[in-house]
Design a protein around this motif. Structure first.
Motif, PDB file in Angstrom:
ATOM      1  N   TYR A 186    -120.152 -41.845   3.628  1.00 53.17           N
ATOM      2  CA  TYR A 186    -120.721 -42.119   4.901  1.00 53.17           C
ATOM      3  C   TYR A 186    -122.409 -42.442   4.641  1.00 53.17           C
ATOM      4  O   TYR A 186    -122.936 -43.137   5.263  1.00 53.17           O
ATOM      5  CB  TYR A 186    -120.460 -41.348   5.943  1.00 53.17           C
ATOM      6  CG  TYR A 186    -121.208 -41.639   7.270  1.00 53.17           C
ATOM      7  CD1 TYR A 186    -120.645 -42.384   8.157  1.00 53.17           C
ATOM      8  CD2 TYR A 186    -122.189 -41.159   7.759  1.00 53.17           C
ATOM      9  CE1 TYR A 186    -121.324 -42.843   9.265  1.00 53.17           C
ATOM     10  CE2 TYR A 186    -122.844 -41.314   9.014  1.00 53.17           C
ATOM     11  CZ  TYR A 186    -122.178 -42.205   9.675  1.00 53.17           C
ATOM     12  OH  TYR A 186    -122.948 -42.498  10.990  1.00 53.17           O
ATOM     13  N   GLN A 189    -123.149 -45.898   3.008  1.00 58.97           N
ATOM     14  CA  GLN A 189    -122.142 -47.017   3.659  1.00 58.97           C
ATOM     15  C   GLN A 189    -123.316 -48.119   4.394  1.00 58.97           C
ATOM     16  O   GLN A 189    -123.010 -49.297   3.965  1.00 58.97           O
ATOM     17  CB  GLN A 189    -121.313 -46.704   4.829  1.00 58.97           C
ATOM     18  CG  GLN A 189    -120.539 -47.655   5.451  1.00 58.97           C
ATOM     19  CD  GLN A 189    -119.644 -47.370   6.426  1.00 58.97           C
ATOM     20  OE1 GLN A 189    -119.083 -45.994   6.337  1.00 58.97           O
ATOM     21  NE2 GLN A 189    -119.435 -48.057   7.543  1.00 58.97           N
ATOM     22  N   ASP A 190    -124.168 -47.670   4.955  1.00 59.21           N
ATOM     23  CA  ASP A 190    -125.248 -48.696   5.503  1.00 59.21           C
ATOM     24  C   ASP A 190    -126.164 -49.264   4.381  1.00 59.21           C
ATOM     25  O   ASP A 190    -126.423 -50.546   4.601  1.00 59.21           O
ATOM     26  CB  ASP A 190    -125.961 -48.019   6.618  1.00 59.21           C
ATOM     27  CG  ASP A 190    -124.962 -47.844   7.894  1.00 59.21           C
ATOM     28  OD1 ASP A 190    -124.182 -48.404   8.022  1.00 59.21           O
ATOM     29  OD2 ASP A 190    -125.841 -46.906   8.798  1.00 59.21           O
ATOM     30  N   MET A 191    -126.421 -48.564   3.488  1.00 59.71           N
ATOM     31  CA  MET A 191    -127.109 -49.034   2.570  1.00 59.71           C
ATOM     32  C   MET A 191    -126.492 -50.198   1.671  1.00 59.71           C
ATOM     33  O   MET A 191    -126.981 -51.246   1.332  1.00 59.71           O
ATOM     34  CB  MET A 191    -127.607 -48.032   1.528  1.00 59.71           C
ATOM     35  CG  MET A 191    -128.530 -48.360   0.273  1.00 59.71           C
ATOM     36  SD  MET A 191    -128.484 -47.348  -1.089  1.00 59.71           S
ATOM     37  CE  MET A 191    -127.097 -47.228  -1.572  1.00 59.71           C
ATOM     38  N   ASN A 193    -124.181 -52.302   2.896  1.00 60.16           N
ATOM     39  CA  ASN A 193    -123.848 -53.177   3.841  1.00 60.16           C
ATOM     40  C   ASN A 193    -124.883 -53.971   3.864  1.00 60.16           C
ATOM     41  O   ASN A 193    -125.199 -55.129   3.978  1.00 60.16           O
ATOM     42  CB  ASN A 193    -123.350 -52.556   5.037  1.00 60.16           C
ATOM     43  CG  ASN A 193    -123.124 -53.807   5.939  1.00 60.16           C
ATOM     44  OD1 ASN A 193    -122.512 -54.646   5.614  1.00 60.16           O
ATOM     45  ND2 ASN A 193    -123.678 -53.679   7.281  1.00 60.16           N
ATOM     46  N   ASP A 194    -126.363 -53.141   3.965  1.00 59.44           N
ATOM     47  CA  ASP A 194    -127.576 -54.105   4.156  1.00 59.44           C
ATOM     48  C   ASP A 194    -128.137 -54.550   2.912  1.00 59.44           C
ATOM     49  O   ASP A 194    -129.123 -55.218   3.036  1.00 59.44           O
ATOM     50  CB  ASP A 194    -128.442 -53.160   4.792  1.00 59.44           C
ATOM     51  CG  ASP A 194    -128.182 -52.695   6.161  1.00 59.44           C
ATOM     52  OD1 ASP A 194    -127.261 -53.404   6.844  1.00 59.44           O
ATOM     53  OD2 ASP A 194    -128.517 -51.545   6.599  1.00 59.44           O
ATOM     54  N   VAL A 222    -116.472 -53.638  12.477  1.00 62.26           N
ATOM     55  CA  VAL A 222    -117.431 -53.840  11.759  1.00 62.26           C
ATOM     56  C   VAL A 222    -117.852 -55.408  11.530  1.00 62.26           C
ATOM     57  O   VAL A 222    -117.135 -55.913  12.062  1.00 62.26           O
ATOM     58  CB  VAL A 222    -116.908 -53.379  10.110  1.00 62.26           C
ATOM     59  CG1 VAL A 222    -116.728 -52.026  10.034  1.00 62.26           C
ATOM     60  CG2 VAL A 222    -115.498 -54.110   9.660  1.00 62.26           C
ATOM     61  N   ARG A 225    -120.551 -60.313   7.590  1.00 62.15           N
ATOM     62  CA  ARG A 225    -121.883 -61.030   7.415  1.00 62.15           C
ATOM     63  C   ARG A 225    -121.603 -62.299   6.799  1.00 62.15           C
ATOM     64  O   ARG A 225    -120.510 -62.228   5.827  1.00 62.15           O
ATOM     65  CB  ARG A 225    -122.648 -60.090   6.510  1.00 62.15           C
ATOM     66  CG  ARG A 225    -123.371 -59.093   7.090  1.00 62.15           C
ATOM     67  CD  ARG A 225    -124.055 -58.180   5.925  1.00 62.15           C
ATOM     68  NE  ARG A 225    -125.234 -58.776   5.735  1.00 62.15           N
ATOM     69  CZ  ARG A 225    -126.088 -58.353   4.814  1.00 62.15           C
ATOM     70  NH1 ARG A 225    -125.826 -57.437   4.142  1.00 62.15           N
ATOM     71  NH2 ARG A 225    -126.981 -59.033   4.391  1.00 62.15           N
ATOM     72  N   VAL A 249    -115.934 -46.368   0.116  1.00 63.17           N
ATOM     73  CA  VAL A 249    -116.442 -47.279   0.803  1.00 63.17           C
ATOM     74  C   VAL A 249    -115.816 -48.706   0.446  1.00 63.17           C
ATOM     75  O   VAL A 249    -115.819 -48.732  -0.832  1.00 63.17           O
ATOM     76  CB  VAL A 249    -117.982 -47.448   0.543  1.00 63.17           C
ATOM     77  CG1 VAL A 249    -118.609 -48.642   1.173  1.00 63.17           C
ATOM     78  CG2 VAL A 249    -118.824 -46.202   1.190  1.00 63.17           C
TER      79      VAL A 249
END
Length: 277
Positions: A186, A189-191, A193-194, A222, A225, A249
């Motif tokens: 977790y 995960q954002d890292m 994704n971005d 989710v 992109r 992930v």
């Protein structure tokens, strides 16, 4: 060149998967507008009949609760671009180990060979990538050179991937990144994704969402992109979905001609989430 993943025998799942068509039909039914409430006198008139019908039909409820795609009028056309997959079976954990969603598995670990959790290629696909992927190779798809270091710091254990190309020109790659537990996954995960991608630019402002499943009855939305330009592939788009399930992930990346709809990308993400439950 990635090593070919061997076939791994797995025990039959306790409950078979819904076929992808029925899975989509269920989501469409859940999101459909609710019917208007009839007047009270009609409810009273038919109340006893409904109770009797419910008792008689209890034994067949499961058979009709999830209609096949061709049985639903607005889903009776195959033109939305979804693929046909072989029968899907969720991998069974090794003997003595809990499933990732079990109450006793507090870290939500996917035990066993991570490659068993990869979605199989759909019918008619040409196999491409398959097996383990090095962190360096994964990092080469991103422009941020610090991402691999952050993944190592988070305790990244393995990266498994599977890719294929379809007759419509879409190339799909599913990657699974495994960490020591769900908290470590977790945290990055954002890292993931971005992180900016190396071969794409001009990202679309509107980000559609797809609903994927987690453990139990939980689901979450989710983003998908979409990039309108892919280096070396004029006229192609790239779509990317990133989500976490337990200690994993998952990344679904598709590269396709602009005319290919978003539906197959969403379909792969939904079914991969089912494999990881």
């Amino acid at each position: 060149m990635s090593a070919q993943a061997p076939a791994f025998p797995t025990a039959a799942p306790a409950q078979p998967y819904l076929d992808p068509a029925a899975f989509f039909a269920q989501l469409q039914a859940e999101s459909a507008p609710k019917p208007k409430r009839r007047r009270a006198r009609l409810v009273l008139r038919y109340a006893s009949a409904l109770v009797l019908a419910g008792a008689i039909g209890a034994g067949t409820a499961y058979a009709v609760s999830l209609p096949r795609r061709t049985d639903v009028p607005f889903l009776a056309t195959p033109s939305d671009g979804r693929y046909t997959f072989p029968v899907l079976a969720r991998p069974a954990p090794p003997v003595g180990e809990p499933a990732p969603g079990a109450d006793s598995n507090e870290a939500q670990i996917h035990y066993g060979d991570l490659r068993q959790y990869l979605l199989p290629a759909p019918n008619g696909a040409v196999p491409k990538e398959d097996g383990w992927e090095s962190v360096a190779e994964f990092g080469s798809s991103l422009t941020d050179a610090d991402v691999p270091n952050h993944l190592y710091d988070a305790g990244l254990r393995h990266v498994a991937r599977r890719g294929w190309t379809m007759p419509d020109g879409q190339h799909t790659v599913v990657e699974l990144l495994q960490f020591p537990d769900h908290q470590a996954a977790y945290a990055v995960q954002d890292m993931v994704n971005d992180a900016p991608l190396a071969k794409t630019y001009r990202e679309e402002n509107v980000v559609p969402v797809v609903t994927v499943s987690s453990f139990g009855d939980a689901t979450f939305n989710v983003g998908v992109r979409t990039f309108d330009d892919v280096t070396g592939q004029p006229g192609y788009k790239e779509r990317r979905v990133v989500f976490g399930t337990g200690d994993v992930v998952a990344i679904v990346t598709t590269t396709e001609p602009a005319a290919v709809p978003v539906v197959p990308t969403e379909q792969v993400a939904m079914l991969e989430a089912q494999m990881l439950r």
